[in-house]
Scaffold this active site. Structure first.
Site, PDB file in Angstrom:
ATOM      1  N   GLU A   8       0.822  -1.205   0.000  1.00  0.00           N
ATOM      2  CA  GLU A   8       0.000   0.000   0.000  1.00  0.00           C
ATOM      3  C   GLU A   8       0.857   1.257   0.000  1.00  0.00           C
ATOM      4  O   GLU A   8       0.511   2.254  -0.656  1.00  0.00           O
ATOM      5  CB  GLU A   8      -0.930  -0.002   1.218  1.00  0.00           C
ATOM      6  CG  GLU A   8      -2.021  -1.054   1.181  1.00  0.00           C
ATOM      7  CD  GLU A   8      -1.538  -2.439   1.583  1.00  0.00           C
ATOM      8  OE1 GLU A   8      -2.269  -3.419   1.365  1.00  0.00           O
ATOM      9  OE2 GLU A   8      -0.404  -2.545   2.106  1.00  0.00           O
ATOM     10  N   ASN A  58       1.717  -7.569  -6.396  1.00  0.00           N
ATOM     11  CA  ASN A  58       1.735  -6.547  -7.441  1.00  0.00           C
ATOM     12  C   ASN A  58       2.265  -7.097  -8.774  1.00  0.00           C
ATOM     13  O   ASN A  58       3.478  -7.198  -8.983  1.00  0.00           O
ATOM     14  CB  ASN A  58       2.579  -5.362  -6.982  1.00  0.00           C
ATOM     15  CG  ASN A  58       2.417  -4.152  -7.879  1.00  0.00           C
ATOM     16  OD1 ASN A  58       1.812  -4.226  -8.956  1.00  0.00           O
ATOM     17  ND2 ASN A  58       2.930  -3.026  -7.428  1.00  0.00           N
TER      18      ASN A  58
END
Length: 459
Positions: free
Chosen positions: A65, A351
Site C-alpha cells: 500500500e 503486485n
C-alpha cells in the site's frame, strides 16, 4: 447498537490482540505508538519549522500500500505545500518504505489500534484536515472519531475482494459495515466491480467513483546510482539469465524450486532469484532450498565485501535469496522471466505490475483475487500468463525460452498495458482536491441524494 457491540467485543478481545502483537517480532516496535503513546513527538502542529500547518493523514497498511501511495503523497506535497503530510502504517516494512521513499516529504507514525480511547487521543493530537486510506482499510472507531470532528475521509484505490465481499455482506457484519461506509466522504474504486460491491455493502452511490488503479501510475523504480544493485552485484556471469520469483509464500516456494530444477535440465545457465514476501523467513527458506540440493546465496552477502568468497562470479545453477528490503521492484529489471507470488496458494496475489513496468512478461498462479483486474488485463493484452501450478509454470517458461521472439513480444505487451491504463492518480487527486480547495465542491458530495444511481466517472 452496532458500535456498542463492536466496542464490547473489542474490549473483551483486547488481551488476545495485545498478546498476538507482542508475539510477532515485526509488530513489537510500533506497539507503543499504536496504543497512543507518542513519546517525544509532541503535537503535530507544533513541530519545528512547521507551526500550525494543516495535516493531511494518509494510512497505508504495509509495503504494498505504501508503494502504491508514494506518487500520491509526492503529488499532494507538490500541490499543497502549505499542508503537512503524515503516513501511518501497521507493519515494519511499511515504516521502512515511508522513511526511505518519502524522506523529507512525509512523516511516519504507526496507526492507532481501533480502541475508542486510543483513536480519540490520536485524532485529537493529530487534528487532521483530511484522512485518506488505501484499499479499503476500514476501522469503525477511527472513522467515527473522524466524523465527529468533521474530518472528510477518502478511500483511495479501493477494492473489495471476493472473499471480503462474501464475508461482509452476510450476518452481523453487514450492518456495522454499512454504518462505517456512511462515514466515508468519497470512495475512489479501482474497477466497476469494486464500485458495485462497495455500493452493495452500503456505500452511497453518489459518493462512489471508479477512478482506476493508481498502481499503473507508478514510475520506474530508481536504480541506485552507486551501483549497489546490478548484474555484477548479483554476480551473474555473462550469458546467465535471471528467473525472478517475487513476493513468495510457503507452499509455493517448494513448487518454484521444483520448477527451477525442471528448467535446469534444458537451461543450465538460468539463475533463480527468490524473494520471500516476508524476509524474516529467509533462514527457513534457505534451509529448504539447500535440502533440495541447490546452492543458495543470500543477497545481503553480495556486494558488501569484495574479498568475500560470496562475491566471486561462479557460474552454475544456484538460487539468490533476496533477503533485503526495497530491492524487488528494481531487481525485476534484470529478469528474463518473472513470476509474482501469492498466486499459487490461497493468498490472492501481489503486485503484477512491478515486472510489467520494466517490459517483462509476467507469470502468476490461479489465485489472483487481490489483483484480478490487473491479471485479466495482462492476459488480454498478451503480457501475462496464468498457470495452475508449478509444473505448468515450468512447461510455460520452457516454451518461452525456446521462442525468444514470443518472449520479447510478451514483455512489450505487458509494458504497453501499463502505459495505456495510467491516469488514475490524476483522477484521484482531482477529486481529493475538491475537499481541500473549498467547501463548495465538498458540499456537493455531502448533500447529493443517496438514491442517485451514478456509479462513477466514465473512463
Amino acid at each position: 447498537m452496532w458500535y456498542l457491540l463492536y466496542k464490547v467485543l473489542l474490549i473483551l478481545a483486547s488481551p488476545v490482540i495485545l498478546l498476538i502483537l507482542l508475539a510477532k517480532k515485526r509488530c513489537r516496535r510500533g506497539l507503543p505508538q499504536r496504543l497512543g503513546w507518542f513519546g517525544s513527538f509532541g503535537a503535530m502542529g507544533s513541530q519545528p519549522g512547521q507551526p500550525n500547518k494543516p495535516v493531511i493523514w494518509l494510512h497505508a497498511v504495509s509495503l504494498g500500500e505504501v508503494t502504491a501511495a508514494v506518487p500520491l503523497v509526492r503529488e499532494l506535497a507538490r500541490r499543497y505545500p502549505e499542508h503537512r503530510l503524515l503516513v501511518s502504517t501497521v507493519t515494519e516494512t511499511g515504516r521502512e518504505a515511508v522513511e526511505q521513499r518519502l524522506a523529507g516529504i512525509a512523516e511516519h507514525r504507526y496507526a492507532p489500534l481501533d480502541f475508542p480511547w486510543v483513536v480519540s487521543a490520536f485524532v485529537n493530537r493529530l487534528d487532521p484536515c483530511l484522512y485518506l486510506f488505501i484499499e479499503t482499510e476500514l476501522w469503525p472507531n477511527l472513522l467515527r472519531a473522524l466524523r465527529r470532528r468533521g474530518v472528510p475521509t477518502v478511500l483511495v484505490n479501493g477494492r473489495v475482494s471476493s472473499r471480503s465481499f462474501e464475508r461482509q455482506r452476510i450476518g452481523l457484519v453487514r450492518p456495522l459495515y454499512r454504518r462505517m461506509l456512511e462515514s466515508v466522504t468519497l470512495c475512489l474504486m479501482q474497477s466497476d466491480r469494486d464500485a458495485e460491491r462497495i455500493i452493495a455493502l452500503g456505500a452511497d452511490p453518489a459518493r462512489v467513483r471508479r477512478t482506476g488503479n493508481i498502481k499503473f501510475d507508478q514510475p520506474l523504480p530508481e536504480v541506485p546510482a552507486n551501483g549497489s544493485l546490478s548484474r555484477d552485484v548479483l554476480r551473474l556471469a555473462e550469458g546467465e539469465e535471471l528467473f525472478v520469483a517475487g513476493s513468495t509464500h510457503p507452499g509455493e516456494e517448494e513448487q518454484l524450486i521444483a520448477c527451477y530444477q525442471t528448467l535446469l535440465r534444458r537451461f543450465p545457465s538460468l539463475v533463480l532469484l527468490l524473494a520471500p514476501r516476508h524476509i524474516e523467513r529467509a533462514p527457513q527458506v534457505e534451509t529448504m532450498i539447500r535440502g533440495k540440493g541447490l546452492e543458495v546465496i543470500r543477497r545481503s552477502r553480495l556486494g558488501a565485501d569484495p574479498a568475500s568468497p560470496f562475491n566471486t562470479t561462479t557460474a552454475g545453477p544456484r538460487v539468490i535469496l533476496l533477503d533485503t528490503r526495497g530491492e524487488l521492484a528494481t531487481v525485476y529489471r534484470f529478469a528474463t522471466l518473472a513470476f509474482v507470488g501469492g498466486t499459487l496458494i490461497h493468498v490472492g496475489g501481489h503486485n503484477l505490475l512491478e515486472p510489467a513496468v520494466w517490459g517483462k512478461p509476467v507469470w502468476f498462479g490461479p489465485y489472483t483475487d487481490h489483483c484480478q483486474e490487473v491479471a485479466d488485463l495482462l492476459i488480454e493484452a498478451g503480457g501475462g500468463r496464468q498457470v495452475r501450478d508449478g509444473e505448468q509454470l515450468a512447461a510455460e517458461l520452457a516454451a518461452q525460452l525456446d521462442d525468444r521472439t514470443s518472449l520479447v513480444r510478451m514483455g512489450e505487451a505487458a509494458q504497453r498495458a501499463v502505459l495505456a491504463n495510467r491516469g488514475a492518480l490524476d483522477r484521484s487527486l482531482d477529486l481529493i482536491g475538491t475537499l481541500l480547495d473549498g467547501n463548495e465542491e465538498r458540499s456537493r458530495f455531502e448533500v447529493r441524494s443517496s438514491t442517485e444511481k451514478q456509479v462513477g466517472v466514465s473512463l
